[in-house]
Motif scaffolding. Structure first.
Motif: not given
Length: 361
Positions: A39-41, A31-32, A69-70, A308-309, A35
């Motif tokens: 990207k959102l997640w 996730n890190s 992250g999501q 986006t994710g 992002q």
């Protein structure tokens, strides 16, 4: 596990005191990395009705926002869970996912409002007219969106409305309302969001639309129908991405499919990614193929600005919905083995996010 206990587990520090010796929560952090690349997640589904939330080792990984992250509730926001009897709403199980997400800084893709599966019998066996089923559908959509509110980043408004040949899937909504049930669902969802001035994205979600074919073509046309429907709104399309080591599109094919949707002005997301091996345990060759498929899907998203994710459909083989006994020997399709060590595919995902060549494919 009770809601309070779930949140306590998410907030506990340190959670790692009872980790298995080989449990892997080290870098790279998916996730890190995602992002950092805009990207959102990078996220994962979770099923709060399963034993996974009672497994402290599993929850340690789930709660690590560097890794995920999501989250998406695997089942608990579907119609049979949230309205088991007409006008009797039960939102507590869905609240558990939102509470977990809020405790660890995750966004929630809320899933889903209208689908032909996991419906209560009062919907599937009801004596409906067009008018009465529309009213029931509108009530369900409105009540659920308004209840969960801004706890949802987005909603999968309609899930899997199309068959593989591009025709509409036979279901109670198609029978009594017709094909218009899809844009009407988006209209009702948009009206519900607007009623409290919310900022919630509305998605269509499906599988086998990630590459060219009849179903993909029909899905593009369906998005256009929704866009042209007075009062409806659609913000994105979910590419479920349930593939396997015996079948998956190439990165180029996925990118081309994404481009067909983003050209319409909507986002795309990878929403339910998993890649089971055709037999378990996965052979060395199968693990390399699995890594390649994960790499190609994630690389396609990274190469597409309006993707986006990315979300995997849970991350631990032990709790995957695809188990060998139920799927003709297929299994081990997630990023972590049942002992919570990582498949080579985890490395492949990281390398795809970072834009480097796959070292494990």
């Amino acid at each position: 596990m009770a809601l309070a206990a779930l949140v306590a587990a998410a907030n506990a520090s340190p959670v790692s005191t009872t980790l298995k010796a080989r449990q892997d929560i080290s870098a790279p952090y998916l996730n890190s990395e995602a992002q950092a690349k805009g990207k959102l997640w990078f996220g994962t589904a979770v099923d709060t009705t399963s034993a996974e939330v009672d497994n402290s080792d599993y929850m340690t990984i789930f709660n690590d926002t560097n890794i995920f992250g999501q989250t998406t509730p695997g089942n608990t926001m579907k119609w049979m869970y949230t309205e088991p009897e007409q006008n009797v709403f039960t939102f507590a199980e869905g609240e558990e996912t939102i509470a977990l997400a809020e405790a660890t800084g995750k966004k929630v893709r809320c899933h889903n409002l209208v689908w032909s599966e996991e419906l209560p019998s009062w919907v599937t066996d009801g004596s409906w007219t067009n008018e009465t089923l529309l009213a029931a559908m509108k009530t369900h959509i409105t009540r659920e969106i308004e209840y969960y509110g801004e706890g949802c980043y987005s909603w999968d408004v309609v899930n899997e409305a199309l068959d593989s040949n591009g025709s509409f899937t036979e279901n109670v909504f198609l029978e009594h309302i017709g094909e218009a049930y899809v844009p009407l669902a988006f209209q009702y969802a948009y009206e519900a969001v607007e009623s409290f001035c919310g900022d919630i994205k509305l998605f269509y979600n499906d599988y086998s639309i990630e590459y060219a074919g009849d179903k993909h073509t029909a899905a593009v046309a369906l998005v256009q129908t929704i866009q042209n429907w007075d009062g409806a709104q659609i913000d994105g399309v979910g590419f479920e991405s349930h593939f396997s080591t015996s079948f998956a599109p190439t990165q180029a094919e996925i990118e081309a499919a994404m481009a067909d949707f983003t050209a319409l002005g909507v986002d795309v997301q990878i929403t339910e990614l998993d890649v089971p091996c055709t037999s378990v345990p996965c052979s060395a060759d199968a693990l390399a193929t699995q890594a390649q498929v994960y790499y190609d899907v994630v690389a396609a998203c990274m190469a597409t600005d309006d993707c986006t994710g990315m979300t995997v459909w849970d991350f631990d083989d032990e709790y995957s919905w695809i188990q060998p006994a139920e799927y003709d020997g297929e299994g081990d399709g997630d990023l972590f083995y049942s002992n919570l060590t990582r498949h080579p595919a985890y490395t492949a995902v990281s390398e795809a996010i970072e834009g480097s060549d796959c070292s494990v494919c």
